[in-house]
Design a protein around this motif. Sequence first.
Motif, short mmCIF file in Angstrom:
data_model
loop_
_atom_site.label_atom_id
_atom_site.label_comp_id
_atom_site.label_asym_id
_atom_site.label_seq_id
_atom_site.Cartn_x
_atom_site.Cartn_y
_atom_site.Cartn_z
N VAL A 350 18.80 -9.29 -58.58
CA VAL A 350 18.46 -9.65 -59.95
C VAL A 350 19.35 -8.85 -60.91
O VAL A 350 19.41 -7.62 -60.81
CB VAL A 350 16.97 -9.34 -60.25
N ASP A 351 20.05 -9.55 -61.80
CA ASP A 351 20.85 -8.84 -62.82
C ASP A 351 20.64 -9.48 -64.17
O ASP A 351 20.08 -10.57 -64.29
CB ASP A 351 22.34 -8.82 -62.43
N ASN A 352 21.11 -8.78 -65.21
CA ASN A 352 20.92 -9.23 -66.59
C ASN A 352 22.26 -9.52 -67.24
O ASN A 352 22.53 -9.11 -68.37
CB ASN A 352 20.15 -8.16 -67.39
N ASN A 353 23.14 -10.20 -66.50
CA ASN A 353 24.46 -10.58 -67.01
C ASN A 353 25.24 -9.40 -67.56
O ASN A 353 25.83 -9.46 -68.65
CB ASN A 353 24.32 -11.67 -68.09
N GLY A 354 25.25 -8.30 -66.82
CA GLY A 354 26.04 -7.14 -67.20
C GLY A 354 25.38 -6.21 -68.20
O GLY A 354 26.01 -5.27 -68.67
N SER A 355 24.12 -6.46 -68.52
CA SER A 355 23.39 -5.60 -69.46
C SER A 355 22.24 -4.90 -68.73
O SER A 355 21.81 -5.34 -67.67
CB SER A 355 22.83 -6.43 -70.62
N LYS A 356 21.77 -3.83 -69.34
CA LYS A 356 20.62 -3.14 -68.78
C LYS A 356 19.36 -3.98 -68.98
O LYS A 356 19.27 -4.77 -69.92
CB LYS A 356 20.44 -1.77 -69.44
N PHE A 357 18.39 -3.81 -68.09
CA PHE A 357 17.15 -4.56 -68.20
C PHE A 357 16.31 -4.06 -69.37
O PHE A 357 16.29 -2.86 -69.67
CB PHE A 357 16.33 -4.41 -66.91
N PRO A 358 15.58 -4.97 -70.04
CA PRO A 358 14.61 -4.54 -71.05
C PRO A 358 13.44 -3.80 -70.41
O PRO A 358 13.46 -3.51 -69.22
CB PRO A 358 14.15 -5.87 -71.68
N ALA A 359 12.40 -3.55 -71.21
CA ALA A 359 11.32 -2.67 -70.76
C ALA A 359 10.50 -3.26 -69.63
O ALA A 359 10.07 -2.56 -68.73
CB ALA A 359 10.42 -2.32 -71.94
N ASP A 360 10.20 -4.56 -69.67
CA ASP A 360 9.27 -5.15 -68.72
C ASP A 360 9.90 -6.32 -67.98
O ASP A 360 10.81 -6.99 -68.48
CB ASP A 360 8.01 -5.64 -69.45
N MET A 361 9.36 -6.57 -66.79
CA MET A 361 9.86 -7.66 -65.96
C MET A 361 8.67 -8.45 -65.44
O MET A 361 7.66 -7.88 -65.02
CB MET A 361 10.70 -7.11 -64.80
N ASP A 362 8.78 -9.78 -65.50
CA ASP A 362 7.77 -10.69 -64.98
C ASP A 362 8.29 -11.38 -63.73
O ASP A 362 9.45 -11.81 -63.69
CB ASP A 362 7.44 -11.78 -66.01
N VAL A 363 7.45 -11.49 -62.71
CA VAL A 363 7.80 -12.22 -61.49
C VAL A 363 6.73 -13.27 -61.25
O VAL A 363 5.55 -12.94 -61.10
CB VAL A 363 7.89 -11.28 -60.26
N THR A 364 7.13 -14.54 -61.25
CA THR A 364 6.21 -15.65 -60.97
C THR A 364 6.62 -16.28 -59.64
O THR A 364 7.77 -16.70 -59.47
CB THR A 364 6.25 -16.71 -62.07
N ILE A 365 5.68 -16.32 -58.71
CA ILE A 365 5.95 -16.85 -57.37
C ILE A 365 5.20 -18.17 -57.22
O ILE A 365 3.96 -18.20 -57.22
CB ILE A 365 5.54 -15.85 -56.28
N TYR A 366 5.96 -19.26 -57.13
CA TYR A 366 5.38 -20.59 -56.98
C TYR A 366 5.39 -21.00 -55.51
O TYR A 366 6.21 -20.52 -54.71
CB TYR A 366 6.18 -21.61 -57.78
#
Length: 413
Positions: A350-366
Amino acid sequence: DVKIYSGNDKNWLLQSVRFHSSCSQNLFINDSFGAVELSGFQYQKNGPMKTCQCETLPPSPSPTCTPDKEYCTCTQSPFKFMFKYIQQTCEESQNQQLGTGTYTCDGKSSIKNPARTGAYIVVSRPNGAVLFQNWVFNEGEFEFATGGTSNMDVKIYSGPDRAWELQSLTFRSACSSPTIQAEESFGAVKLIGFQYFGADMRKCCLVFTPNSPPTPRPTPYTPHSSPPTPSPSPPPSPQPSPPPTPSPTRCPSSICRERPFTMYFVFDALTCNASSNSQESKSSCEGHSSITNASSAFIVISDKDTGGKTSRRKTQQVRKKNSDKNKNDKNDNENPYFSGSISFGAVVEVDNNGSKFPADMDVTIYKDDSKSEILQYVKFHSSCSQNLFLGDRFGSMKVIGFKYEDGDIEKCF
């Protein structure tokens, strides 16, 4: 100079080490300096790294040890295993788990019928989640991701319809006591290779004598040029036996030191109750127990402010087992960090197109790519202002790697 501290704040110095690194003084792979051990050299920029994770066996130690194989032992929980189907009965098993209670095997002698060209093999976790299922020819090799499981079940059938079970066995797959070694056979399957996370698959061999420990690893060098002067030995005094060293339950404690540019996860289809992390109120998990039956899933990972739903809406969907896809779901309209089908045991980068990640991350598993049923929804803090360790688990997602701005990668499966 190497300084080892108790944490990022460097308030407590645990150890200070200095050694000569120019190689004008002897320096060997496997030399240890206090709490650090030298495990490899790189002589040219971008050149190959010389390591000593596996040593080549002496010439002709065994007919099974051919030049394309290495002498190697299982030293950490593997990311993948490679096995060979050898048409062997339970009574012909050769492994260190015999008689320990961790290995069982039950089957028919007809598995050795020379008229059989192969068998249908199913490997699964104790909860039934399938790791591998396919037809394998006699002497055929097959590999699969372990998903971090400590025990495995193997069932061998006469065909894909599974009408006739030839053999059923269970063994311990973790590299802890009793361990698992290359060239050990478990009924009709033999272990021939390991793959650790971030490394290549190694086809291994080991001189194995039935019902006795495997040949120990050769000592790579002799640290003293001359034998020490013998001195009279004092009479032995009874010493209490040290307690056994417990096997590790997680990766060595490696905390996220700054906001990462890339994160690596493994999907292993566990319920929210399996969560193990230090984020307390900063993380949440909602989901169905049916996720443990999933051999694959469709996963969407996003920043909750730009690419995901709120926790409340997700929780409502999970609890209702909603089969009507919400057309206003931002995961469908924005660009998430990751969106795709993932097999059980696979690594998600998982990457953010060359930027650092924001504070929170959501993971949805379908359940699948129709997104009609949510199996699990996870939220956690990804900026590293809250403790985040390699090995932390959030439901079905286990953190196994960080990549930082300087390009440094820390990983542990």
